[in-house]
Design an enzyme around this catalytic site. Sequence first.
Site: not given
Ligand code: F6P
Length: 324
Positions: A11, A22, A25, A72-73, A103, A105, A126, A128, A130, A172, A186, A188, A215, A257
């Site tokens: 992604g 960077a 260069r 994504r290969s 991850d 990659t 990424t 995420d 994560d 995800r 903010g 809930e 709301s 994204r």
């Molecule tokens: O890993 C980044 C991400 O944006 C995730 O948050 C999301 O679940 C996923 O990629 C969506 O992937 P794609 O664009 O391949 O549907």
Amino acid sequence: MKKIAVFTSGGDSPGMNACVRAVVRTAIYKGLDVYGIYRGYEGMIEGDIKKLYSHSVSNIIQRGGTILKSARSMEFKTPEGRKQAYDNLVANGIEGIVAIGGDGTFTGAKIFQEEYGIPTVGCPGTIDNDLYGTDYTIGFDTAVNTALEAIDKIRDTAAAHDRIFFIEVMGRDAGFIAVDCGIGGGAEFVMVPETKTDLNKVVKSMKNLRKNKSSSIVVVAEGDDEGNAEVIMNKVKERIKDENKDFKVTTLGHIQRGGSPTARDRVLGSLCGMAAVEGLLDGKMNCMAGVMNQQIVYTPFADCIGKEKLLSNEHLKLMEILSI
Ligand code: F6P
């Protein structure tokens, strides 16, 4: 080492371009030739590899997406695909690689390096956040700010109509975007994959919304254990059984994204890009260059993908306290 290559994979995330810039260069500054591999591992397999110059990365620091494109290969998951990729790198004389991605990659990079031995250093690209081994990933800050802008707007209309909105953000397997959006927006409630979602608590709270607070905003990470925002909204609606309560769902999706990277993502991308090239020249391999406590750190790919980066308990506590 005289020739290195850089690619972006998985992604895309805002700030990847700053990182590519960077890498290019820094490589030129250090006297290296640098090549761009287009469309990640797909381009590596197809031999879509071109030499980059300082001017190749002009005027891209402020742009979202990635000039090297991404993919994504599936083919790279096969031994035949990786052999083809290796042959193409050898044909171009590539002696070191900078892999910018998440991850997936790094999982590919680790296997590839173990099979063929071309030194590889990663940069955490990424939205995420994560990845273990860096406080933040490149693109996370921009994604959160983009989502927040949308949440602020939804809040206006939610309040005008006394509606309850379930807003789905990306993630995800990780709730970092959701938690920061929940606190900053903010909300809930915030629902994330890392913790068990207690729908009873949500239902109880919504039945008893304060008189002057009709709301509500609930931020849901797409991978929550109770389902996505639509599924959760239906479960809650079903249990509340109140015709007067008006429920809506908004899925923010890929808007998170894109867009011009924030200052923080541009600086982080640039730092990691520089550190990746310096790392390669220093003999580092099979690891990611990240930033922790303002310091550049190199973490083995095995840890980046194998160790879980935990949500902060303070953030979760804050969410709970501020939502009463
Ligand atoms: O890993 C980044 C991400 O944006 C995730 O948050 C999301 O679940 C996923 O990629 C969506 O992937 P794609 O664009 O391949 O549907």
